[in-house]
Design an enzyme around this catalytic site. Sequence first.
Site, PDB file in Angstrom:
ATOM      1  N   GLY A  44     -21.450 -62.665  25.817  1.00 10.36           N
ATOM      2  CA  GLY A  44     -21.687 -61.215  26.043  1.00 10.36           C
ATOM      3  C   GLY A  44     -21.559 -60.488  27.346  1.00 10.36           C
ATOM      4  O   GLY A  44     -21.553 -59.569  27.642  1.00 10.36           O
ATOM      5  N   HIS A 447     -16.995 -30.353   6.181  1.00  7.57           N
ATOM      6  CA  HIS A 447     -17.860 -29.374   6.635  1.00  7.57           C
ATOM      7  C   HIS A 447     -19.389 -29.739   5.971  1.00  7.57           C
ATOM      8  O   HIS A 447     -19.283 -30.121   4.844  1.00  7.57           O
ATOM      9  CB  HIS A 447     -17.567 -27.970   6.389  1.00  7.57           C
ATOM     10  CG  HIS A 447     -18.648 -26.779   6.650  1.00  7.57           C
ATOM     11  ND1 HIS A 447     -18.575 -26.512   7.731  1.00  7.57           N
ATOM     12  CD2 HIS A 447     -19.143 -26.401   5.581  1.00  7.57           C
ATOM     13  CE1 HIS A 447     -19.675 -25.287   7.753  1.00  7.57           C
ATOM     14  NE2 HIS A 447     -19.863 -25.334   6.449  1.00  7.57           N
TER      15      HIS A 447
END
Length: 471
Positions: A44, A447
């Site tokens: 990583g 929305h």
Amino acid sequence: MVVGDASLDIDTLVVGAGPGGYVAAIRAAQLGQKVIIVDKSELGGVCLNRGCIPSKALISAAHQYENAQHGDAFGISAENVKVDFTKTQAFKNGVVQKMTQGVGGLLKGNKVEVFNGEVMFINENEARAFNDHESPRYRFKHCILATGSRPIELKAFPFGGRILSSTEALELQEIPSSLVVIGGGYIGAELGQMFSKFGTKVTIIEGADMVLPGFDKDMTRLVAKNMEKTGVEIVTDAKAESAEQTDKNVTVKYTVKGETKEVTADYLLVTVGRRPNTDGDLGLDLAGVELTDRGLVKVDHQGRTSNPNIFAIGDIVPGLALAHKASYEGKVAAEAISGLPSVVDYKGMPAVCFTDPEVSSVGYTEKEAKEKGFKVKAGKFPFAGNGRAVSLNAPEGFIKIVANADNHVVLGAQIVGIEASNLIAELGLAVEMGATLEDVSLTIHAHPTLGEIVMETAELVEGHPIHVISR
């Protein structure tokens, strides 16, 4: 295992297991290559272990602490809110562990062999990997260099004691009462603001005329305003000169407008950039890999170096030092090795800073677009005009879209506000695919969501906004 000093024949050797290297290794393996990845540290790389992920874990914890203290707007109050920083660090370490273990599982699942150690090139197609127990020698058809970078250490401010790089700052076991930060770029701004939210008195010394000099001023102005609300002192147009430390604190001398000043704090954090890991005993000269004067690897449009069998990606090649840039370049290099026509194109490459509010950008700014010769249409829609932002009590900020006035193709976008890091993705897609303002505005957005601001901004630039008055 290696018998004697014979070389193992492999398809692809990947040097470095950060977000560039491990992604390149997986993509290469998916394309049928026999891949070995070598890294002397944890899987990583800096991003997962000492950079992106641990810093965002601590930033998230700082947000939680701040929210617990300041819920008055919602009618919520809490007394005696405290931080157990030992537990905070344990949370951060748990996040890192989960992510690095995940990378290990992905490499194993894609049949990528992992060797924990260092690499030294012997010639243009051979390298030796070594650690305290083994030193196998590999003859590779291709190699991908992804050795990453490290914090720049200034001669006047050598790391050690109370002078920290970002690595040591993320490992502090207690919240400092005070902190001086040299460098107001994205690392200094993020970590400085994070510690200030935990109660640290922070002073940022920046050589430019604003923090986050890589972003537009109207974006960074909001960040600076919020920093000052939590007590951060920002000193711009300043030059740090020297530091003297004791076992209890460090005193930094700096000049601003010709006047010498000093500030004393528990620690000094130096964040003035990163240096590519291309020096040392890697032996790039033996591999026929040419470097620039800055120590970056010279590459073509597919990441190929001066040695056509060796590719380079990430922080060791020109461009911004971004984890997602490294991952993208890693995929391109792996595909190029397999004969695919993939090429590097940074047109849709976003830049993000996890300050409060967050800032993000993709494609051209309005100024850059004009400098490129485009006739430009641009406009900004405020977060204050969005129901979801107001209900989150986060109305500050805006989205700006820059478009070609002739054909309405989206050229770029800038965002400052809550969730800017996530909202930039849609606009990055628009830039990448050459979408028009109409493509964006005609996309139905749910929305109430923050995503509606993207749609509203496109409508604003077109000239028919709904939720602000067009002027």
